[in-house]
Design an enzyme around this catalytic site. Structure first.
Site, PDB file in Angstrom:
ATOM      1  N   CYS A   1      -6.099  -6.329  -7.236  1.00  0.00           N
ATOM      2  CA  CYS A   1      -5.951  -5.832  -5.862  1.00  0.00           C
ATOM      3  C   CYS A   1      -5.388  -6.908  -4.936  1.00  0.00           C
ATOM      4  O   CYS A   1      -4.832  -6.590  -3.889  1.00  0.00           O
ATOM      5  CB  CYS A   1      -7.271  -5.289  -5.329  1.00  0.00           C
ATOM      6  SG  CYS A   1      -8.659  -6.425  -5.451  1.00  0.00           S
ATOM      7  N   HIS A   2      -5.481  -8.172  -5.332  1.00  0.00           N
ATOM      8  CA  HIS A   2      -4.917  -9.255  -4.525  1.00  0.00           C
ATOM      9  C   HIS A   2      -3.397  -9.183  -4.475  1.00  0.00           C
ATOM     10  O   HIS A   2      -2.777  -9.791  -3.611  1.00  0.00           O
ATOM     11  CB  HIS A   2      -5.373 -10.627  -5.052  1.00  0.00           C
ATOM     12  CG  HIS A   2      -4.984 -10.900  -6.470  1.00  0.00           C
ATOM     13  ND1 HIS A   2      -5.734 -10.441  -7.542  1.00  0.00           N
ATOM     14  CD2 HIS A   2      -3.933 -11.574  -7.001  1.00  0.00           C
ATOM     15  CE1 HIS A   2      -5.155 -10.822  -8.666  1.00  0.00           C
ATOM     16  NE2 HIS A   2      -4.054 -11.512  -8.364  1.00  0.00           N
TER      17      HIS A   2
ATOM     18  N   ASN B   1     -12.064  -1.823  -4.779  1.00  0.00           N
ATOM     19  CA  ASN B   1     -11.898  -2.172  -6.188  1.00  0.00           C
ATOM     20  C   ASN B   1     -13.099  -3.012  -6.634  1.00  0.00           C
ATOM     21  O   ASN B   1     -13.310  -4.101  -6.114  1.00  0.00           O
ATOM     22  CB  ASN B   1     -10.595  -2.962  -6.375  1.00  0.00           C
ATOM     23  CG  ASN B   1     -10.473  -3.578  -7.746  1.00  0.00           C
ATOM     24  OD1 ASN B   1     -11.070  -3.120  -8.713  1.00  0.00           O
ATOM     25  ND2 ASN B   1      -9.692  -4.640  -7.825  1.00  0.00           N
TER      26      ASN B   1
ATOM     27  N   TYR C   1       0.853  -1.194   0.000  1.00  0.00           N
ATOM     28  CA  TYR C   1       0.000   0.000   0.000  1.00  0.00           C
ATOM     29  C   TYR C   1       0.889   1.245   0.000  1.00  0.00           C
ATOM     30  O   TYR C   1       0.595   2.233  -0.663  1.00  0.00           O
ATOM     31  CB  TYR C   1      -0.910   0.000   1.237  1.00  0.00           C
ATOM     32  CG  TYR C   1      -1.884  -1.152   1.251  1.00  0.00           C
ATOM     33  CD1 TYR C   1      -3.063  -1.106   0.520  1.00  0.00           C
ATOM     34  CD2 TYR C   1      -1.623  -2.297   2.002  1.00  0.00           C
ATOM     35  CE1 TYR C   1      -3.959  -2.167   0.534  1.00  0.00           C
ATOM     36  CE2 TYR C   1      -2.508  -3.370   2.021  1.00  0.00           C
ATOM     37  CZ  TYR C   1      -3.668  -3.299   1.281  1.00  0.00           C
ATOM     38  OH  TYR C   1      -4.543  -4.352   1.285  1.00  0.00           O
TER      39      TYR C   1
ATOM     40  N   GLU D   1      -0.405 -17.411  -9.079  1.00  0.00           N
ATOM     41  CA  GLU D   1       0.490 -16.596  -9.893  1.00  0.00           C
ATOM     42  C   GLU D   1       1.961 -16.887  -9.617  1.00  0.00           C
ATOM     43  O   GLU D   1       2.836 -16.288 -10.235  1.00  0.00           O
ATOM     44  CB  GLU D   1       0.191 -15.111  -9.673  1.00  0.00           C
ATOM     45  CG  GLU D   1      -1.163 -14.702 -10.196  1.00  0.00           C
ATOM     46  CD  GLU D   1      -1.424 -13.203 -10.075  1.00  0.00           C
ATOM     47  OE1 GLU D   1      -0.486 -12.440  -9.761  1.00  0.00           O
ATOM     48  OE2 GLU D   1      -2.574 -12.793 -10.311  1.00  0.00           O
TER      49      GLU D   1
END
Length: 180
Positions: free
Chosen positions: A137-138, A129, A101, A164
C-alpha cells in the site's frame, strides 16, 4: 484464534499475525493506525509458527534489497469484498513503482462495467490494508504525486519508496497531509 510475532526492521518494529492455518492475516508497524484492527484482541504471541519464520526471511530479503514475490507467502487479509479486491490490485503494483488511487479506481470501475469509481473509496480500502509492506500500500500516491494517507506514517512511506528506488522527484508531502 490468531498468533503474533514481532520483527525488528529498518523502519521499526513490525507485528506479524497469522491464523490457525498459518496464513498471514496481518503485518503492522508499531503504533500504526488500525494496529491489530482486523484480528481484535484474540491474539497469542507464538514465535514458533512456521509461517512467521518464512515471513521474517521474506522481510529480511526485502530489506536487503531483493525483490521477493508476494506469492511466496500465504496471505489471508480480513476484509469485505471491495477491500479484498483493492488489496489484490495492490499486489500487482511492481516493486519500485507507484500507482495512484485513481489508477486503482479505474481498474475497479472497468471490472464493474462502470464509467467511474470513487478514488476516495479506494483510499479507504488502501488505508485499511492489514498486511503492510507485503501488500504494498506504500506504493499508492495521490493523483498529483502527493504522499498522503499512509497508516504507518509518512516518513515510513518515504523510507519504503526510497528503499525500492522510486523516483521521488515528482512526489511531495502535501501541506495539509492526513498522514502522521
Amino acid at each position: 484464534m490468531y498468533y503474533t510475532s514481532t520483527y525488528k526492521s529498518p523502519v521499526g518494529e513490525l507485528t506479524l499475525a497469522c491464523d490457525e492455518k498459518e496464513n498471514i492475516v496481518g503485518l503492522w508497524l508499531k503504533g500504526q493506525k488500525y494496529f491489530l484492527d482486523t484480528v481484535g484482541s484474540e491474539v497469542i504471541e507464538n514465535n514458533e509458527c512456521r509461517i512467521f519464520k518464512t515471513a521474517k526471511k521474506w522481510l529480511g530479503r526485502y530489506f536487503a534489497g531483493e525483490k521477493p514475490e508476494i506469492s511466496e507467502l500465504p496471505l489471508a487479509p480480513i476484509g469485505n469484498t471491495f477491500r479484498q479486491r483493492v488489496w489484490q490490485i495492490l499486489c500487482k503494483i511492481p516493486y519500485g513503482e507507484v500507482w495512484t488511487y485513481g489508477d486503482i479506481a479505474k481498474i475497479i470501475a472497468k471490472e464493474r462495467g462502470k464509467k467511474t469509481m470513487s478514488a476516495q473509496a479506494v483510499g479507504g480500502a488502501v488505508g485499511h490494508n492489514p498486511i503492510s509492506i507485503i501488500i504494498p500500500c506504500h506504493r499508492v500516491v495521490g493523483a498529483s504525486g502527493n504522499l498522503t494517507g499512509y497508516a504507518g506514517g509518512i516518513k515510513t512511506k518515504i523510507a519504503l519508496l526510497e528503499h525500492e528506488g522510486v523516483n521521488m522527484e515528482n512526489l511531495f508531502i502535501p501541506k495539509h497531509s492526513t498522514a502522521p
